[in-house]
Design an enzyme around this catalytic site. Structure first.
Site, mmCIF file in Angstrom:
data_model
loop_
_atom_site.group_PDB
_atom_site.id
_atom_site.type_symbol
_atom_site.label_atom_id
_atom_site.label_comp_id
_atom_site.label_asym_id
_atom_site.label_seq_id
_atom_site.Cartn_x
_atom_site.Cartn_y
_atom_site.Cartn_z
ATOM 1 N N GLU A 219 6.439 -11.455 -14.633
ATOM 2 C CA GLU A 219 5.066 -11.034 -15.281
ATOM 3 C C GLU A 219 5.020 -9.753 -15.305
ATOM 4 O O GLU A 219 5.614 -8.872 -14.490
ATOM 5 C CB GLU A 219 3.989 -11.610 -14.578
ATOM 6 C CG GLU A 219 3.934 -13.204 -14.730
ATOM 7 C CD GLU A 219 2.617 -13.715 -14.146
ATOM 8 O OE1 GLU A 219 2.446 -15.175 -13.909
ATOM 9 O OE2 GLU A 219 1.666 -13.025 -13.942
ATOM 10 N N CYS B 262 2.984 -1.847 -15.241
ATOM 11 C CA CYS B 262 3.250 -2.299 -13.940
ATOM 12 C C CYS B 262 4.518 -3.327 -13.999
ATOM 13 O O CYS B 262 4.220 -4.421 -14.569
ATOM 14 C CB CYS B 262 1.883 -2.986 -13.261
ATOM 15 S SG CYS B 262 2.093 -3.549 -11.828
ATOM 16 N N CYS C 285 9.512 -12.819 -4.644
ATOM 17 C CA CYS C 285 9.467 -11.841 -3.624
ATOM 18 C C CYS C 285 9.881 -12.683 -2.349
ATOM 19 O O CYS C 285 9.239 -13.631 -2.083
ATOM 20 C CB CYS C 285 8.259 -11.128 -3.564
ATOM 21 S SG CYS C 285 8.206 -9.826 -2.392
ATOM 22 N N CYS D 65 4.065 -11.373 2.284
ATOM 23 C CA CYS D 65 2.973 -11.015 2.747
ATOM 24 C C CYS D 65 1.806 -12.112 2.258
ATOM 25 O O CYS D 65 1.793 -12.703 1.375
ATOM 26 C CB CYS D 65 2.606 -9.793 1.820
ATOM 27 S SG CYS D 65 3.647 -8.515 2.021
ATOM 28 N N CYS E 178 -0.799 -12.312 -0.740
ATOM 29 C CA CYS E 178 -0.017 -11.988 -2.100
ATOM 30 C C CYS E 178 0.334 -13.377 -2.679
ATOM 31 O O CYS E 178 1.036 -14.109 -2.035
ATOM 32 C CB CYS E 178 0.885 -11.243 -2.070
ATOM 33 S SG CYS E 178 1.719 -10.447 -3.396
ATOM 34 N N CYS F 92 -3.728 -6.880 -8.992
ATOM 35 C CA CYS F 92 -2.667 -6.594 -8.028
ATOM 36 C C CYS F 92 -2.484 -7.944 -7.076
ATOM 37 O O CYS F 92 -3.561 -8.522 -6.513
ATOM 38 C CB CYS F 92 -3.065 -5.824 -6.922
ATOM 39 S SG CYS F 92 -3.284 -4.022 -7.677
#
Ligand code: SAH
Length: 339
Positions: A87, A101, A108, A112, A115, A329
């Site tokens: 995305e 962005c 990933c 975290c 997230c 975010c």
């Protein structure tokens, strides 16, 4: 595929055995112009265009979804031929800049806890060509872009070679002509990558997702902190600051009753000591299903900011854009079925 091979002009010249040299520049310009059709490249000789056609299509990704938020944020979901889905977002910042962005990885690996991207794990790195293609695709939908932040899916410092190569192409005057200083790399704290940025004096701006200013809390939130605890992170950042001479931005995701106390601010103050004009970008946690944290109320955010100001911390609030389209975010998940 021919197009966004992530090749520089020099590489194109050698690989294609192009002469005179200006042909390579022309080809480079045409490839990165964002066109999908070789027929648009009317400045190239027909023989070269035919050769290009035989090699395949220019852009390889497909735009699976496109969503526009009520605040004007644009999100696209891209699928590459191997079914990798990422995305990309374009938004207007408080300074009125139109910023892309970009993602640097499919998924990933950093894990975290707060997230959404982390939930699916890492599928693979993006190539420089794919990163540039992301930029071209979002520009097609959004219009001109002046700044780039590598704050989409993935950890840019775990894919630094490709990110650097993409930055080189994006900043080339015949490609996107962006200033290197208009590009920000954000890291969760991958120390070897920060040291490399310092040693090679990389010109991109650096942002660090700090999120919790003591080792115990930070390790709870971010597994990377067990490998590179705050002391080590600080040493690397000071090295970067000294060698590159640029101020560092710290991102702080504010989670209700987790990292929003007076004590947290004291620890934050201590951590920031020694940095030159550090800026803390406060991001109230954006909810994502399946994660159990809580967003702080507007009141708690204000209280935290007032208390930070009283301690002399330079803190700005990042207003979350694109929340309604899951483009804010930490909300990028790279789901083919993304709404
Ligand atoms: N891996 C890099 C790049 C991703 S940037 C990094 O960690 O910096 C993504 C930014 O969004 C980071 O600052 C991260 O701390 C923040 N973030 C992640 N999940 C979030 C959420 N749910 N709400 C608000 N911010 C979040």
């Amino acid at each position: 595929m021919i197009g966004l091979t992530g090749k520089t002009v020099e590489e194109l010249m050698t690989e294609w055995n192009l002469s005179p040299p200006f042909r390579a520049r022309q080809l480079f310009k045409d490839i990165y112009s964002g066109t999908d059709s070789v027929d648009d490249m009317s400045d190239l000789p027909k023989s070269l265009r035919n050769e290009l056609k035989e090699k395949g299509t220019l852009l390889t990704s497909e735009i699976l979804k496109e969503r526009i938020s009520c605040d004007g944020t644009v999100k696209i979901v891209l699928r590459f031929p191997d079914d990798a889905v990422i995305e990309t977002v374009a938004l207007t910042t408080d300074k009125g800049r139109r910023t892309a962005c970009l993602s640097t990885q499919v998924g990933c690996a950093m894990g975290c806890r707060f997230c959404h991207t982390a939930l699916g794990g890492l599928k693979r790195n993006l190539t420089a060509a794919e990163i540039v293609e992301e930029f071209i695709r979002i520009r097609q939908k959004n219009g001109p872009i002046s700044h780039i932040v590598f704050m989409g899916m993935g950890e840019p410092l775990c894919n630094l070679d490709e990110v650097c190569k993409a930055v080189g192409i994006l900043c080339d005057k015949d490609c996107c002509n962006l200033g290197k200083r208009k590009i920000t790399v954000s890291t969760c704290g991958v120390v070897p990558g920060i040291i490399r940025m310092a040693e090679e004096k990389m010109p991109m701006k650096l942002a660090v997702s700090l999120n919790a200013p003591d080792n115990e809390k930070r390790s709870q939130l971010m597994p990377v902190n067990r490998k590179y605890p705050l002391e080590e992170l600080k040493r690397a950042l000071l090295l970067y600051q000294d060698s590159v001479g640029r101020r560092i931005t710290f991102e702080y995701v504010l989670i209700d009753r987790f990292n929003d106390s007076e004590k947290d601010l004291e620890n934050l103050c201590r951590f920031l000591h020694g940095f030159h004009l550090p800026l803390v970008n406060l991001i109230p946690w954006n909810p994502t299903p399946a994660l159990e944290f809580k967003s702080p109320s507007g009141n708690r955010v204000r209280r935290f900011m007032d208390a930070a100001a009283a301690k002399g911390i330079n803190m700005t609030l990042r207003r979350s854009r694109g929340r309604d389209i899951e483009g804010a975010c930490g909300q990028l998940a790279g789901k083919a079925a993304a709404r």
